[in-house]
Design a protein around this motif. Structure first.
Motif, PDB file in Angstrom:
ATOM      1  N   LEU A 179       0.827  -1.218   0.000  1.00 24.56           N
ATOM      2  CA  LEU A 179       0.000   0.000   0.000  1.00 24.56           C
ATOM      3  C   LEU A 179       0.855   1.259   0.000  1.00 24.56           C
ATOM      4  O   LEU A 179       0.372   2.342  -0.345  1.00 24.56           O
ATOM      5  CB  LEU A 179      -0.930   0.012   1.214  1.00 24.56           C
ATOM      6  N   MET A 180       2.130   1.122   0.388  1.00 26.60           N
ATOM      7  CA  MET A 180       3.021   2.290   0.408  1.00 26.60           C
ATOM      8  C   MET A 180       3.683   2.522  -0.937  1.00 26.60           C
ATOM      9  O   MET A 180       4.361   3.532  -1.136  1.00 26.60           O
ATOM     10  CB  MET A 180       4.082   2.114   1.507  1.00 26.60           C
ATOM     11  N   VAL A 181       3.517   1.579  -1.858  1.00 23.74           N
ATOM     12  CA  VAL A 181       4.047   1.725  -3.213  1.00 23.74           C
ATOM     13  C   VAL A 181       3.019   2.475  -4.049  1.00 23.74           C
ATOM     14  O   VAL A 181       1.924   1.974  -4.301  1.00 23.74           O
ATOM     15  CB  VAL A 181       4.348   0.354  -3.836  1.00 23.74           C
ATOM     16  N   VAL A 182       3.370   3.697  -4.452  1.00 26.84           N
ATOM     17  CA  VAL A 182       2.417   4.511  -5.225  1.00 26.84           C
ATOM     18  C   VAL A 182       2.965   4.875  -6.604  1.00 26.84           C
ATOM     19  O   VAL A 182       2.357   5.642  -7.329  1.00 26.84           O
ATOM     20  CB  VAL A 182       2.038   5.802  -4.452  1.00 26.84           C
ATOM     21  N   GLY A 183       4.115   4.315  -6.950  1.00 27.69           N
ATOM     22  CA  GLY A 183       4.685   4.557  -8.279  1.00 27.69           C
ATOM     23  C   GLY A 183       4.005   3.651  -9.288  1.00 27.69           C
ATOM     24  O   GLY A 183       2.785   3.632  -9.414  1.00 27.69           O
ATOM     25  N   ASP A 184       4.774   2.887 -10.011  1.00 28.39           N
ATOM     26  CA  ASP A 184       4.239   1.933 -10.980  1.00 28.39           C
ATOM     27  C   ASP A 184       3.754   0.692 -10.220  1.00 28.39           C
ATOM     28  O   ASP A 184       4.520  -0.233  -9.944  1.00 28.39           O
ATOM     29  CB  ASP A 184       5.332   1.560 -11.987  1.00 28.39           C
ATOM     30  N   LYS A 185       2.465   0.669  -9.882  1.00 26.63           N
ATOM     31  CA  LYS A 185       1.920  -0.401  -9.046  1.00 26.63           C
ATOM     32  C   LYS A 185       2.019  -1.765  -9.720  1.00 26.63           C
ATOM     33  O   LYS A 185       2.209  -2.776  -9.053  1.00 26.63           O
ATOM     34  CB  LYS A 185       0.451  -0.102  -8.718  1.00 26.63           C
ATOM     35  N   GLU A 186       1.889  -1.792 -11.027  1.00 23.77           N
ATOM     36  CA  GLU A 186       1.937  -3.067 -11.740  1.00 23.77           C
ATOM     37  C   GLU A 186       3.345  -3.646 -11.730  1.00 23.77           C
ATOM     38  O   GLU A 186       3.551  -4.829 -11.475  1.00 23.77           O
ATOM     39  CB  GLU A 186       1.449  -2.883 -13.176  1.00 23.77           C
ATOM     40  N   ALA A 187       4.331  -2.800 -12.009  1.00 25.79           N
ATOM     41  CA  ALA A 187       5.716  -3.273 -12.066  1.00 25.79           C
ATOM     42  C   ALA A 187       6.254  -3.597 -10.684  1.00 25.79           C
ATOM     43  O   ALA A 187       7.083  -4.494 -10.520  1.00 25.79           O
ATOM     44  CB  ALA A 187       6.599  -2.233 -12.744  1.00 25.79           C
ATOM     45  N   PHE A 188       5.785  -2.858  -9.669  1.00 27.74           N
ATOM     46  CA  PHE A 188       6.327  -3.021  -8.320  1.00 27.74           C
ATOM     47  C   PHE A 188       5.292  -3.590  -7.356  1.00 27.74           C
ATOM     48  O   PHE A 188       5.159  -3.152  -6.217  1.00 27.74           O
ATOM     49  CB  PHE A 188       6.874  -1.690  -7.816  1.00 27.74           C
ATOM     50  N   SER A 189       4.574  -4.580  -7.819  1.00 26.03           N
ATOM     51  CA  SER A 189       3.615  -5.279  -6.962  1.00 26.03           C
ATOM     52  C   SER A 189       4.379  -6.092  -5.915  1.00 26.03           C
ATOM     53  O   SER A 189       5.414  -6.700  -6.205  1.00 26.03           O
ATOM     54  CB  SER A 189       2.738  -6.203  -7.804  1.00 26.03           C
ATOM     55  N   PHE A 190       3.870  -6.095  -4.682  1.00 29.97           N
ATOM     56  CA  PHE A 190       4.545  -6.767  -3.572  1.00 29.97           C
ATOM     57  C   PHE A 190       3.521  -7.559  -2.771  1.00 29.97           C
ATOM     58  O   PHE A 190       2.512  -7.009  -2.320  1.00 29.97           O
ATOM     59  CB  PHE A 190       5.222  -5.726  -2.675  1.00 29.97           C
ATOM     60  N   SER A 191       3.764  -8.850  -2.586  1.00 31.49           N
ATOM     61  CA  SER A 191       2.825  -9.684  -1.843  1.00 31.49           C
ATOM     62  C   SER A 191       3.437 -10.309  -0.601  1.00 31.49           C
ATOM     63  O   SER A 191       2.769 -11.038   0.126  1.00 31.49           O
ATOM     64  CB  SER A 191       2.277 -10.802  -2.745  1.00 31.49           C
ATOM     65  N   GLY A 192       4.706 -10.035  -0.333  1.00 31.43           N
ATOM     66  CA  GLY A 192       5.363 -10.600   0.846  1.00 31.43           C
ATOM     67  C   GLY A 192       6.858 -10.683   0.632  1.00 31.43           C
ATOM     68  O   GLY A 192       7.351 -10.634  -0.493  1.00 31.43           O
ATOM     69  N   ARG A 193       7.570 -10.820   1.735  1.00 34.99           N
ATOM     70  CA  ARG A 193       9.029 -10.849   1.677  1.00 34.99           C
ATOM     71  C   ARG A 193       9.511 -12.200   1.163  1.00 34.99           C
ATOM     72  O   ARG A 193       9.138 -13.254   1.682  1.00 34.99           O
ATOM     73  CB  ARG A 193       9.582 -10.584   3.080  1.00 34.99           C
ATOM     74  N   THR A 194      10.351 -12.182   0.123  1.00 37.35           N
ATOM     75  CA  THR A 194      10.982 -13.397  -0.408  1.00 37.35           C
ATOM     76  C   THR A 194      12.460 -13.119  -0.616  1.00 37.35           C
ATOM     77  O   THR A 194      12.860 -12.010  -0.959  1.00 37.35           O
ATOM     78  CB  THR A 194      10.351 -13.831  -1.744  1.00 37.35           C
ATOM     79  N   ARG A 195      13.278 -14.143  -0.405  1.00 37.54           N
ATOM     80  CA  ARG A 195      14.732 -14.003  -0.526  1.00 37.54           C
ATOM     81  C   ARG A 195      15.299 -15.222  -1.258  1.00 37.54           C
ATOM     82  O   ARG A 195      14.691 -16.272  -1.311  1.00 37.54           O
ATOM     83  CB  ARG A 195      15.401 -13.922   0.849  1.00 37.54           C
TER      84      ARG A 195
END
Length: 343
Positions: A179-195
């Motif tokens: 919800l804090m990502v307000v730039g390119d929402k499609e390119a920078f979609s985030f669903s959880g931390r992965t490493r």
């Protein structure tokens, strides 16, 4: 207070560093592109296929400049450090404290509580800046839950209990990170931390910035004489800088996460700055890595008022100040360890 110097990051693949008197020279394709006097830098980070001559290693070790070797994407490989600057008595106190839960627990509670408080502030700032009512409400709701986790962590009766509150707070925080990502929402979609590997662009960016922060925290701990490998919150493991990871927890949200969000929301990074591997992992392109490092160096120069020493200092000095404060506590010069709280 030491002077905040620069960290030299060499990212060009195939670069070779050699010594020229008291200067480090960077050679790329048989052409010297950069010369830096060793006394003007506090750290050297070699990314990927970057090599150093033995005289450069000796020069850095003589001047207390730590050298870190990382993969192109920021995974830590090795670190070269000169003679330990701290005295053996401090490290003995550190080891004793790590072995006694009654000493380690208050330090862990302070670190975990500060991490949760700083994460909460990041969410509240994002809520104030958001123009979407539903997002504002969701961010504030999670911030309220973090308040409860932080309150409980202050009362933890064991290190394992404190770790449980830290883990729950991390899950809550990252559940609304998107919800804090307000730039390119499609390119920078985030669903959880992965490493290892990161599965999306936001995770790739976070992992890279965390690698930068880790280098700085390790260097700060070494410079005051503490052992980065022996921590309180993170358990001992061969090759893991547990104490550096401990101190990183206080700083991830206000320094690293905020920088990642700034780079995305100001569109300083684009979709094409990342590449997807066959296995699904996401990697940063070289141009993007240079953009991030430049932004990181600039971020470190920004000044904030440190809540404990009550002085305005560059952000880049916070790991050093916290290391000094922890060392003073372990020497029994302070009754408790005051973790860094962001305002």
């Amino acid at each position: 207070m030491r002077k905040l110097l620069n960290t030299l990051h060499v990212t060009t693949q195939g670069a070779y560093l050699h010594r020229d008197g008291e200067t480090i020279a960077v050679k790329i394709e048989d052409e010297t592109r950069l010369r830096l006097p060793v006394h003007t830098i506090e750290g050297l980070v070699c990314w990927g296929r970057v090599s150093c001559s033995p005289p450069v290693l000796a020069l850095c070790c003589e001047h207390g400049v730590g050298i870190s070797y990382l993969t192109e994407q920021g995974r830590f490989l090795a670190r070269v450090q000169g003679p330990v600057s701290g005295n053996v008595l401090l490290r003995r106190e550190q080891y004793r404290a790590a072995d006694k839960e009654e000493i380690a627990l208050p330090i862990v509670r302070s670190i975990v509580t500060a991490k949760i408080a700083n994460s909460r502030i990041v969410l509240l700032r994002a809520a104030r800046e958001s123009s979407i009512p539903d997002d504002k409400e969701a961010l504030r709701a999670v911030a309220d839950k973090l308040t409860l986790e932080g309150t409980e962590s202050m009362k933890a009766t064991s290190i394992d209990e404190a770790r449980g509150h830290e883990g729950m707070a991390g899950q809550l925080y990252f559940s609304v990170f998107d919800l804090m990502v307000v730039g390119d929402k499609e390119a920078f979609s985030f669903s959880g931390r992965t490493r290892r590997p990161p599965r999306d662009r936001v995770n790739a960016l976070l992992s890279f910035i965390y690698a930068l922060l880790r280098h700085d925290v390790e260097s700060a701990l070494e410079s005051v004489g503490l052992d980065p490998a022996v921590g309180f919150l993170h358990t001992d493991r061969p090759g893991r800088p547990s104490l550096a990871l401990d101190l990183m927890e206080e700083l991830r949200a206000p320094i690293a996460d905020r920088l990642a969000l700034t780079l995305i929301n100001r569109r300083q990074l684009q979709c094409e700055d990342f590449v997807e591997q066959e296995g699904g992992g996401i990697l940063l392109e070289e141009k993007a890595r240079k953009t991030i490092i430049a932004a990181w160096q600039a971020r470190k120069q920004e000044e904030v008022e440190h809540p404990f020493i009550e002085e305005r200092i560059p952000l880049g000095l916070i790991p050093y100040v916290q290391s000094l404060i922890l060392a003073r506590h372990l020497r029994r010069g302070l009754d408790a360890y005051p973790a860094f709280l962001w305002k």
